[in-house]
Design a protein around this motif. Structure first.
Motif, PDB file in Angstrom:
ATOM      1  N   THR A 176      58.285 -57.074 -38.799  1.00 19.23           N
ATOM      2  CA  THR A 176      57.343 -56.759 -37.733  1.00 19.23           C
ATOM      3  C   THR A 176      56.564 -55.492 -38.060  1.00 19.23           C
ATOM      4  N   CYS A 220      54.369 -60.870 -38.621  1.00 17.47           N
ATOM      5  CA  CYS A 220      55.637 -61.407 -38.134  1.00 17.47           C
ATOM      6  C   CYS A 220      55.552 -62.920 -37.906  1.00 17.47           C
ATOM      7  N   SER A 222      58.297 -65.224 -32.152  1.00 27.52           N
ATOM      8  CA  SER A 222      58.548 -65.836 -33.459  1.00 27.52           C
ATOM      9  C   SER A 222      59.685 -66.849 -33.361  1.00 27.52           C
ATOM     10  N   ARG A 223      60.707 -66.558 -32.562  1.00 27.62           N
ATOM     11  CA  ARG A 223      61.807 -67.509 -32.398  1.00 27.62           C
ATOM     12  C   ARG A 223      61.351 -68.754 -31.638  1.00 27.62           C
ATOM     13  N   MET A 231      59.293 -60.688 -31.960  1.00 25.56           N
ATOM     14  CA  MET A 231      60.485 -61.428 -32.371  1.00 25.56           C
ATOM     15  C   MET A 231      60.795 -62.559 -31.393  1.00 25.56           C
ATOM     16  N   THR A 259      57.291 -65.839 -40.189  1.00 27.64           N
ATOM     17  CA  THR A 259      58.292 -66.715 -39.586  1.00 27.64           C
ATOM     18  C   THR A 259      57.975 -68.178 -39.848  1.00 27.64           C
ATOM     19  N   SER A 270      59.588 -56.200 -30.150  1.00 25.72           N
ATOM     20  CA  SER A 270      60.607 -57.086 -29.582  1.00 25.72           C
ATOM     21  C   SER A 270      59.969 -58.369 -29.059  1.00 25.72           C
ATOM     22  N   LYS A 286      65.550 -59.733 -39.323  1.00 22.55           N
ATOM     23  CA  LYS A 286      64.498 -58.935 -39.950  1.00 22.55           C
ATOM     24  C   LYS A 286      64.958 -58.448 -41.320  1.00 22.55           C
TER      25      LYS A 286
END
Length: 491
Positions: free
Chosen positions: A242, A250, A205-206, A202, A254, A199, A223
């Protein structure tokens, strides 16, 4: 209304429908329930039949005949070039074949995913045989007596031929192999160690997507089994994946997909839902994803910034300092997976696929022999055996969805990226100072203005030539790789 405005109004509706079809594909890869696969196949076939009918509509040649091209500006003429090209190509492919390809490849995607999860190529082989038979039929129709593989390649890189790619790839291979041998013979850097909460991967990555200029108000990060980007204009979506023991998978997936997504987001809004309102080719598209991922995302300056962010997110990383982190990011290592390959070896993975798919299309290689052929070629190229099908012939989604002729655009994109990076460094001498602060704007703005804003206005080679002032060739990429990894490995 003029003939040109009538044609463009019709084309706008066609482009909008194509975007809807693309959204169905995105949904299938991300959130669609598994039990919907058969129905989705019928939906995709229906959409393709509708699009095929629109692209060969008899009014299109009538409109084209009535248009005075000499009175149009360059943008309008570029739109006509793409409309004419699509009409001619589509008219060669029977509507029934186009719809059947859409239906079969939609189902094949799910069959591939299940076979991959079970490491069972034989479970996928009959489906792949069916896909290839349809693609050979399509290629023969498009080739009209010419080279079938070239006809399929032209879908992804207009103007490219296997002959021209063979010359370029032939020049790449010896220097890549020589560099790999030197690097693998040198002391290897420390890899990251530890477990990395998925988590948090992610979340980071954002954050990184935004740093690279991806507009989250017109996009999203989800994903998928195989990362991809989808859409254009005001709705451009990307995916990543991931693994708890490998955060780079990941983060760099991205960044790679952000390169694709930013290209589509940054196209001149005036081109929205027109034939040139999308990337010039898959090779040019790949140049954006690869320069974002590698020349920018894996350079020492940006890695110093990323090292701090990852330490904040995950704690100790198992490397000494920012320099050690940079070496870990760029560690040349044995591995089976193309998308996880280092820069030195990545193109060797692509060339393997390029040669095999050409042999499949020409029937020099049959599906029944593909897994053995893959394993033999991999061992010859990389020096060790494939351990299971998901690390070998089943690792990529492309053949299941009929993307024959797509693989060589990955290496072509790397070549384009090498040319663009050389020009970018000359144009922005203070680039490393910006990257060390996590400021990508000087690089991404240059790429936006030189490449992305134009969409498909120019041909692929014109797009790169206009941006760099030179014809694209492999030298800048090879020079960059030898300099970078020579420094990293004290060669």
């Amino acid at each position: 209304m003029t003939a040109y405005s009538d044609l463009m109004a019709f084309q706008r509706e066609t482009e909008a429908l194509a975007q809807v079809a693309g959204r169905l594909g995105w949904d299938q890869e991300t959130v669609m329930p598994r039990g919907a696969a058969d129905q989705r196949a019928e939906e995709m076939a229906a959409m393709e039949a509708m699009l095929h009918a629109r692209r060969i509509d008899p009014r299109i040649p009538e409109w084209l005949d009535r248009i005075e091209e000499g009175a149009l500006d360059e943008v309008a003429r570029a739109n006509l070039r793409e409309i004419r090209r699509a009409h001619v190509r589509t008219a060669k492919v029977p509507a029934k074949l186009a719809a059947e390809l859409a239906r079969v490849t939609s189902v094949a995607q799910g069959v591939w995913a299940e076979a991959r999860a079970k490491d069972d190529f034989q479970a996928f082989a009959p489906t792949l045989k069916n896909v290839l038979a349809l693609k050979r039929e399509e290629g023969a129709a498009l080739a009209d007596g010419g080279h079938v593989y070239d006809a399929l390649l032209d879908d992804y890189e207009p103007g490219a031929t296997a002959e021209s790619l063979d010359a370029m790839f032939g020049a790449l291979r010896p220097r890549l192999v020589a560099l790999r041998e030197k690097v693998l013979g040198a002391p290897q850097p420390q890899a990251l160690s530890g477990q990395f909460d998925e988590s948090r991967q992610m979340q980071l990555s954002r954050q990184i997507a935004k740093v690279f200029g991806y507009d989250m108000s017109r996009g999203r990060v989800d994903k998928a089994v195989h990362p991809f980007s989808s859409g254009s204009g005001m709705d451009v979506r990307i995916t990543t994946r991931t693994a708890e023991d490998d955060p780079f998978n990941c983060l760099y997936s991205t960044i790679h997909e952000v390169g694709h997504g930013s290209y589509e987001q940054n196209i001149d809004p005036a081109h929205l839902l027109t034939p040139i309102g999308q990337g010039a080719s898959m090779g040019v598209h790949e140049s954006q994803s690869r320069i974002y991922e590698n020349q920018l995302g894996r350079c020492e300056a940006f890695c110093s910034w990323l090292h701090a962010r990852m330490t904040e997110a995950f704690g100790p990383l198992g490397v000494e300092d920012a320099r050690g982190f940079y070496r870990a990011v760029n560690r040349v290592h044995n591995g089976y997976i193309r998308t996880e390959a280092d820069e030195v070896q990545y193109n060797l993975h692509v060339l393997l696929r390029y040669d095999l798919e050409r042999a499949l299309i020409s029937r020099d290689l049959e599906v029944a022999d593909l897994e053995v052929a893959w394993n033999d070629r991999f061992e010859a190229d990389f020096g060790y055996k494939v351990d299971r099908a998901s690390n070998g012939v089943l690792q990529d989604v492309h053949w299941s969805v009929g993307l024959i002729g797509y693989f060589p655009t990955y290496t072509l994109g790397n070549v384009y990226a090498g040319c663009l990076h050389q020009a970018l460094r000359q144009a922005v001498p203070g680039l490393d100072g910006d990257l060390a602060k996590g400021d990508l704007s000087s690089a991404t703005n240059w790429l936006r203005d030189k490449v992305q804003v134009h969409g498909g206005r120019f041909t692929p080679r014109e797009t790169i030539g206009n941006a760099t002032g030179a014809e694209p060739e492999e030298g800048p990429l090879l020079d960059y790789l030898e300099a970078k990894f020579g420094d990293l490995y004290d060669l």
